[in-house]
Design an enzyme around this catalytic site. Structure first.
Site, short mmCIF file in Angstrom:
data_model
loop_
_atom_site.label_atom_id
_atom_site.label_comp_id
_atom_site.label_asym_id
_atom_site.label_seq_id
_atom_site.Cartn_x
_atom_site.Cartn_y
_atom_site.Cartn_z
N SER A 252 -8.25 6.72 -1.42
CA SER A 252 -7.49 7.96 -1.28
C SER A 252 -6.93 8.42 -2.62
O SER A 252 -6.48 9.57 -2.74
CB SER A 252 -6.35 7.77 -0.29
OG SER A 252 -5.42 6.82 -0.77
N ASP B 203 -2.40 -3.20 0.98
CA ASP B 203 -1.48 -3.95 0.12
C ASP B 203 -0.68 -5.00 0.88
O ASP B 203 -0.16 -5.95 0.26
CB ASP B 203 -0.53 -3.00 -0.60
CG ASP B 203 -1.20 -2.30 -1.77
OD1 ASP B 203 -2.28 -2.76 -2.20
OD2 ASP B 203 -0.67 -1.28 -2.24
#
EC number: 2.5.1.19
Length: 435
Positions: free
Chosen positions: A170, A312
């Protein structure tokens, strides 16, 4: 790089979570592209944020770091006006920050002259083909080297239609979203595949809106961007970071007792998914002392975790899964292989050293739960901040101390991590490997 001997100690207390790195990147960029002076508060000077500050400064923004806030005087750039301070050739040092690199490549193409992007670590291995394709289409000159980051670009981006894959990163979409409103003409971004990490796009659009930029989001399939817009200066407070909170919320899932402060309950951060995942595993979250704490009544339960929207948090969630009943499967997490290290390989290697049972797949992990972890082993951060912090939390459920190599890498995103870890009861010593 140094080593720590970390002792098995339960954590108890309160932690003020550092500001969101994702939102700090975006706030600095929007303010630096603005039409006046902005103040960004609640900002943590991690290595990645410093990289973005320095990068925007190299493009002509005047940015002053104060202890409690950041003063930003914007570049005042449009497609028709180049700041007099911009040099004909400039170097943009991205350090190890993938966000800085991918956000800045199109932004730098607002200006005349040559831009040279340099960096360290694995940054040169992160693909930039999406931008190369745009450069080829628009006649923007570029040269690059394989395996290291040394990219030179020359030429200005033009408004138009941009077709991007949504399953790469993204960050490419965000980079163009930042840039296209400043061009002399309207643009459209068309997403040609399913879009991953929608939460990061939400953060970008939210920050841009806060700084006066309008983008029409047509169900994440098309983004319509009017040209000749202007970023408006303002005061902006960066919210707390769910990707960092994930370490202490996961610690609570492992029967630690940490209250996590400064989280926005209606946050758009994709990494807020950590709460949903842990709740599925059997954690209940409660408000305590104006903060958030996780509690577990019974053993954690295995689940299926889709890593496409929240890559993450996967390392520390893998730790919680390693101590859950049943077999957890992590899917759609292939992008973890091109982070600061190959995180799928690193999680498998290091947690298995501690007694976990993890099988590495091409784009995910199979984790068979165990009842406890062992110590008396040497583990390695792989010089990756999220692996280092995951192993720190793992130490709290080991039966004896562990040795962590290269612990300082937490400075990339959470410079105060070891201080916070110690303040809630974490116990460690500097360790000389020669002893």
């Amino acid at each position: 790089m140094g080593n720590l001997k970390i002792y098995p100690q339960k954590l108890q207390g309160e932690v003020k979570i550092p500001p969101s790195k994702s939102m700090a990147h975006r706030a600095v960029i929007c303010a630096a592209l603005g039409d006046g002076a902005s103040r960004v508060t609640n900002i943590d000077y991690s290595d990645d944020i410093i990289a973005t500050i320095d990068a925007m400064s190299s493009l002509g923004a005047v940015i002053t770091k104060k202890e409690e806030y950041l003063e930003v005087t914007g570049i005042k750039s449009t497609a028709n006006k180049v700041n007099d301070q911009i040099k004909e050739e400039r170097t943009i040092d991205c350090n190890e920050s993938g966000s800085t690199l991918r956000f800045l490549v199109p932004i730098a193409a607002l200006f005349d002259g040559v831009n040279r992007f340099v960096g360290r670590g694995n940054l040169g291995k992160r693909p930039l083909d999406t931008y190369y394709n745009i450069f080829n289409e628009q006649g923007i000159k570029y040269t690059h080297k394989e395996g290291i980051l040394d990219l030179k670009t020359e030429g200005k981006l033009k408004a138009g239609e941009f077709r991007l894959k949504g399953n790469i990163s993204s960050q490419f979409i965000t980079g163009l979203l930042f840039t296209l409103p400043l061009l002399d003409g309207d643009s459209k971004i068309i997403i040609t595949t399913q879009l991953e990490s929608k939460g990061y796009i939400d953060l970008t659009l939210s920050a841009m809106k806060d700084f006066g930029i309008d983008v029409i989001n047509k169900d994440y399939e098309e983004f319509i961007i009017k040209g000749n817009q202007t970023y408006k200066s303002r005061d902006y407070r960066v919210e707390g970071d769910y990707s960092q909170a994930a370490f202490f919320l996961s610690a609570d899932a492992l029967l630690n007792n940490v209250v996590v402060n400064d989280l926005k309950t209606d946050s758009l951060q994709g990494d807020k998914e950590v709460m949903d995942i842990l709740e599925r595993m059997g954690v209940s979250f409660k408000n305590k002392n104006n903060g958030l704490i996780g509690e577990v009544d019974n053993n954690l339960k295995a689940t299926i975790i889709d890593g496409s929207q929240c890559p993450d948090i996967i390392p520390v969630i893998s730790l919680a899964a390693a101590l859950s009943e049943g077999t957890t499967e992590i899917i759609n997490a292939g992008r973890l292989r091109i982070k600061e290290c190959d995180r799928l390989a690193a999680v498998t290697s290091e947690l298995n050293k501690l007694g976990a049972k993890i099988i590495e797949k091409e784009d995910g992990l199979i984790i068979e739960g165990v009842t406890k972890l062992k110590g008396d082993v040497e583990v390695w951060s792989h010089k990756d901040h999220r692996i280092a912090m995951t192993l720190a939390i793992a130490s709290t459920v080991c039966d004896s101390p562990i040795i962590l190599k290269d612990y300082e890498c937490v400075s990339k995103s959470y410079p105060e991590f070891w201080k916070d870890f110690k303040n809630v009861g974490g116990s460690f010593d500097e360790w000389n490997m020669g002893k």
